[in-house]
Design an enzyme around this catalytic site. Structure first.
Site, short mmCIF file in Angstrom:
data_model
loop_
_atom_site.label_atom_id
_atom_site.label_comp_id
_atom_site.label_asym_id
_atom_site.label_seq_id
_atom_site.Cartn_x
_atom_site.Cartn_y
_atom_site.Cartn_z
N GLU A 124 0.83 -1.21 0.00
CA GLU A 124 0.00 0.00 0.00
C GLU A 124 0.86 1.26 0.00
O GLU A 124 0.56 2.24 -0.68
CB GLU A 124 -0.94 -0.01 1.21
CG GLU A 124 -2.07 -1.03 1.11
CD GLU A 124 -2.88 -0.88 -0.16
OE1 GLU A 124 -3.34 0.25 -0.44
OE2 GLU A 124 -3.04 -1.88 -0.90
N TYR A 125 1.93 1.22 0.78
CA TYR A 125 2.86 2.35 0.83
C TYR A 125 3.50 2.57 -0.54
O TYR A 125 3.56 3.70 -1.04
CB TYR A 125 3.94 2.09 1.89
CG TYR A 125 5.13 3.01 1.80
CD1 TYR A 125 5.03 4.34 2.20
CD2 TYR A 125 6.36 2.55 1.33
CE1 TYR A 125 6.13 5.19 2.11
CE2 TYR A 125 7.46 3.39 1.25
CZ TYR A 125 7.34 4.71 1.65
OH TYR A 125 8.42 5.54 1.56
N LEU A 126 3.98 1.52 -1.15
CA LEU A 126 4.65 1.64 -2.45
C LEU A 126 3.67 2.07 -3.54
O LEU A 126 4.05 2.80 -4.46
CB LEU A 126 5.32 0.32 -2.82
CG LEU A 126 6.52 -0.07 -1.96
CD1 LEU A 126 7.00 -1.48 -2.29
CD2 LEU A 126 7.66 0.94 -2.11
N LYS A 129 3.35 5.79 -3.10
CA LYS A 129 4.53 6.46 -3.63
C LYS A 129 4.54 6.44 -5.16
O LYS A 129 4.90 7.43 -5.80
CB LYS A 129 5.81 5.79 -3.11
CG LYS A 129 6.02 5.90 -1.61
CD LYS A 129 6.06 7.33 -1.11
CE LYS A 129 7.31 8.07 -1.51
NZ LYS A 129 7.35 9.45 -0.91
#
Length: 216
Positions: A124-126, A129
């Site tokens: 989810e973070y990637l 980003k």
């Protein structure tokens, strides 16, 4: 000297970036912080500060005496609000930078942001980003997107391995990341380029010059 707005200035890497800018003969840092009580740390060092919340309207951060020439985005939610901060917060600042004729926008991204769907962790973070990076690429701003490997708190080596795509994992110290980001602010370095970095054996300046030659 150029005024550099640093989003995420109060973070571990952000503080290193601000200190490097303060020591520079070319740049003057403007630390963007979210809370009033965070200003004291920077003001004690005679560093300009401005209040701004990436989850809201950030246009007011540009309404300061010193015109902001460039922006360095080093903010992060620590995995708690990846969409609100890492993605949408970045978009808010990109939009505001466009409206205020910012000359360059340097984005601290992450290795794996090019293909977040293939990541075994932090997907989810990637993805957040990735979306922020793509938004910056299409914004019309001059940009550099820096994607480091896993961050460590090791000492500065001033040496990295850099490629548009490294095709391997690795780690790198926050000190070397901060040094790379600050050097990337230069007008002649890595314009409209996206690249990955990990610890290596090439001087940061030499590695960045290679990017500039490839993208010229």
């Amino acid at each position: 000297m150029e005024n550099i707005l640093v989003a995420g200035a109060n973070g571990t890497t952000g503080k290193k970036i601000v200190n490097l800018l303060k020591e520079s003969q070319y740049f003057n840092p403007i630390a963007m912080v979210r809370k009033e009580e965070q200003k004291a740390f920077f003001e004690a060092k005679k560093i300009d500060t401005v209040l701004g919340d990436l989850e809201g309207d950030v246009s007011q951060v540009f309404n300061i005496t010193n015109k902001i020439d460039k922006v360095l985005f080093a903010a992060g939610s620590g995995g708690k609000k990846v969409v609100e901060v890492d993605q949408e917060g970045a978009k808010h600042l990109i939009d505001a930078s466009n409206k205020n004729n910012v000359k360059k926008f340097v984005m601290l991204s992450s290795m794996g942001a090019d293909q977040p769907e293939k990541a075994e962790q932090l997907q989810e973070y990637l993805k957040a980003k990735h979306n922020a990076d793509e938004y910056l690429k299409s914004s019309g701003l001059t940009y550099s997107i820096v994607r480091p490997g896993a961050l460590t708190n090791n000492e500065l080596t001033n040496e990295i391995e850099l490629e548009e795509k490294l095709n391997k994992s690795g780690e790198i110290s926050r000190n070397d990341v901060a040094q790379t980001l600050v050097r990337t602010l230069n007008d002649e370095i890595a314009n409209n380029a996206t690249f990955e970095i990990i610890k290596g054996n090439t001087l940061i300046g030499d590695a960045l010059n290679k990017v500039s030659t490839v993208k010229a």
